[in-house]
Design a protein around this motif. Structure first.
Motif, mmCIF file in Angstrom:
data_model
loop_
_atom_site.group_PDB
_atom_site.id
_atom_site.type_symbol
_atom_site.label_atom_id
_atom_site.label_comp_id
_atom_site.label_asym_id
_atom_site.label_seq_id
_atom_site.Cartn_x
_atom_site.Cartn_y
_atom_site.Cartn_z
ATOM 1 N N ARG A 1 0.793 -1.083 0.058
ATOM 2 C CA ARG A 1 -0.015 0.105 0.122
ATOM 3 C C ARG A 1 0.780 1.333 -0.220
ATOM 4 O O ARG A 1 1.845 1.290 0.555
ATOM 5 C CB ARG A 1 -0.840 0.026 1.278
ATOM 6 C CG ARG A 1 -1.610 1.286 1.539
ATOM 7 C CD ARG A 1 -3.074 1.339 0.935
ATOM 8 N NE ARG A 1 -3.848 0.102 1.375
ATOM 9 C CZ ARG A 1 -4.803 -0.667 0.816
ATOM 10 N NH1 ARG A 1 -5.183 -0.251 -0.510
ATOM 11 N NH2 ARG A 1 -5.598 -1.558 1.179
ATOM 12 N N ASP B 1 0.681 0.129 -5.481
ATOM 13 C CA ASP B 1 -0.766 -0.361 -5.563
ATOM 14 C C ASP B 1 -1.583 0.347 -6.319
ATOM 15 O O ASP B 1 -2.440 -0.372 -7.108
ATOM 16 C CB ASP B 1 -1.505 -0.431 -4.067
ATOM 17 C CG ASP B 1 -1.571 0.935 -3.606
ATOM 18 O OD1 ASP B 1 -0.547 1.835 -3.578
ATOM 19 O OD2 ASP B 1 -2.352 1.353 -2.747
ATOM 20 N N GLU C 1 0.429 -10.840 -1.288
ATOM 21 C CA GLU C 1 0.204 -9.754 -0.116
ATOM 22 C C GLU C 1 1.455 -9.687 0.382
ATOM 23 O O GLU C 1 2.240 -10.608 0.673
ATOM 24 C CB GLU C 1 -0.738 -10.322 0.851
ATOM 25 C CG GLU C 1 -2.239 -10.275 0.202
ATOM 26 C CD GLU C 1 -3.387 -10.670 1.160
ATOM 27 O OE1 GLU C 1 -4.556 -10.724 0.912
ATOM 28 O OE2 GLU C 1 -3.139 -11.182 2.154
ATOM 29 N N VAL D 1 -2.108 -4.888 1.117
ATOM 30 C CA VAL D 1 -3.542 -4.846 0.022
ATOM 31 C C VAL D 1 -4.058 -6.074 -0.040
ATOM 32 O O VAL D 1 -3.600 -7.207 -0.618
ATOM 33 C CB VAL D 1 -2.877 -4.217 -1.257
ATOM 34 C CG1 VAL D 1 -4.070 -3.878 -2.393
ATOM 35 C CG2 VAL D 1 -2.298 -2.884 -1.203
ATOM 36 N N GLU E 1 -9.385 -6.986 -2.842
ATOM 37 C CA GLU E 1 -9.094 -5.616 -3.257
ATOM 38 C C GLU E 1 -8.555 -5.597 -4.572
ATOM 39 O O GLU E 1 -8.706 -4.936 -5.708
ATOM 40 C CB GLU E 1 -8.453 -4.923 -2.407
ATOM 41 C CG GLU E 1 -8.394 -3.299 -2.782
ATOM 42 C CD GLU E 1 -7.531 -2.542 -1.849
ATOM 43 O OE1 GLU E 1 -7.584 -2.860 -0.629
ATOM 44 O OE2 GLU E 1 -6.998 -1.421 -2.141
ATOM 45 N N ALA F 1 -10.790 -6.986 -7.302
ATOM 46 C CA ALA F 1 -11.848 -6.128 -7.754
ATOM 47 C C ALA F 1 -11.579 -5.199 -8.591
ATOM 48 O O ALA F 1 -11.922 -4.686 -9.606
ATOM 49 C CB ALA F 1 -12.291 -5.645 -6.326
ATOM 50 N N ALA F 2 -10.225 -4.777 -8.347
ATOM 51 C CA ALA F 2 -9.422 -3.551 -9.341
ATOM 52 C C ALA F 2 -9.406 -3.982 -10.554
ATOM 53 O O ALA F 2 -9.765 -3.460 -11.476
ATOM 54 C CB ALA F 2 -8.370 -3.148 -8.362
#
Ligand code: SAM
Ligand code: SF4
Length: 332
Positions: free
Chosen positions: A170, A174, A195, A211, A215, A218-219
């Motif tokens: 993050r 990201d 991760e 992150v 997530e 989804a991105a």
């Protein structure tokens, strides 16, 4: 084959059968990735602590012949800094396992073909930014063009699929998740997002820097629609693009641990056997090897280590203890 030579499954106290050996062949590296090593000050293993190729091959053979292991991965540190690597690959390929390697890719332009010819079956290449300045910040080396050439050399040598590992942190990279998805689709490589784990030598890991796999998926799904594939022993949860242009993987070691289906043991470059990446104890196989232990004694040490394996790493538990050694010292 007599009944005593038929491989017996190496099962732990939770019924998990172990068939995958991760071998770190060096703790040294030509990069200094911020999430793995400090800029300076790593203390390397003395040379005589490193297992020789013959010692590595012997432990691998015990795993294959006594316990039916069918998969071996070479890692490090950076495995390609070890001299005469194709020779080791040849020895291990002769065991008839699925043989793979994780590398930073910086030397593959020169050696991808030799590794393929020696019998390496699969390759994963780590790459955390597609932007030159950021690549330099993350690895502390100005080598993005060489890694890109290395990826193409691996594809050209015949490795299929070539997997590209991206550790997502993050606030660091990201914002490149979708760029990496596009890169995988264009280059014909399979990108796997990992991760960030609490194994960095600088002890900077923080849960907020992780992150989550969900997530990441989804991105990418918002840009390139995905469909989840069924899971096997692969730690990566796989998703294929609905338009048929390949797939991605996400490795949710922190937010979605896959410990319940873990089938691996790890051998460090200095000959210590670990039942888990996060284990806080090790079994000294180097001492056994160098004091004349026979294969039966090595097999017994493997069986005892695996029998004592815990249910899971418990990163999310309040009483989680980081292992004393960092990722590059254990072997990722
Ligand atoms: N040097 C090789 C490379 O970078 O691919 C092999 C060794 S490296 C330790 C193996 C893998 O661990 C790489 O994909 C790397 O990105 C990953 N890794 C290192 N530190 C990590 C961390 N703290 N969290 C998650 N993955 C990490
Ligand atoms: Fe070296 Fe790999 Fe660690 Fe980067 S992740 S410092 S390339 S061992």
């Amino acid at each position: 084959m007599t009944s005593s030579e038929i491989p017996q499954p190496l099962v732990d106290g939770f019924g998990r059968e172990h068939r995958d050996l991760r071998i770190s062949i060096t703790d040294r590296c030509n990069f200094r990735c911020t999430y793995c090593m400090p800029a300076e000050g790593m203390v390397w293993q003395p040379r005589d602590h490193l297992l020789t190729f013959e010692e590595i091959e012997r432990i691998a053979r015990v795993c294959v012949q006594r316990f039916g292991f069918d998969s071996i991965r070479l890692t490090g540190g950076e495995p390609t800094v070890r001299a005469r690597l194709p020779l080791l690959v040849k020895k291990l390929a002769a065991l008839g396992v699925d043989l793979s390697m994780t590398t930073n890719g910086s030397t593959l332009l020169a050696n991808a073909h030799d590794l393929w010819a020696a019998g390496l079956n699969r390759i994963n290449i780590s790459l955390d930014s597609l932007r030159p300045e950021r690549f330099f910040e993350l690895t502390r080396r100005d080598e993005l063009p060489r890694v890109m050439e290395g990826i193409r050399a691996a594809v050209g040598a015949g490795f299929d699929p070539v997997k590209v590992n991206v550790v997502v942190v993050r606030g660091s990279n990201d914002d490149e998740i979708v760029d990496f998805a596009r890169f995988g689709r264009t280059e014909g490589v399979r990108v796997r997002f990992i991760e960030f784990m609490p194994l960095d030598a600088d002890n900077q890991w923080d849960r907020d820097a992780v992150v989550a796999s969900a997530e990441i998926v989804a991105a990418i799904h918002a840009e390139f629609p995905l469909e989840r594939l069924t899971r096997d022993h692969d730690p990566a949860e796989r998703h294929r693009y609905l338009d048929g242009r390949g797939e991605i993987g996400v490795i949710g070691s922190v937010t979605e641990p896959f410990c319940a289906s873990c089938d691996r043991v790890r051998l460090t470059s200095d000959g210590q056997l670990r039942a888990c990446l996060f284990a806080t104890d090790e079994t000294d196989l180097r001492a056994l090897l160098r004091t004349g232990a026979d294969d039966g004694a090595l097999a017994a040490a493997l069986a005892t280590t695996v029998a004592g394996k815990w249910a899971g790493h418990g990163i999310s538990n309040v009483n989680f203890i980081r292992p004393a050694r960092s990722m590059s010292e254990i072997g990722g």
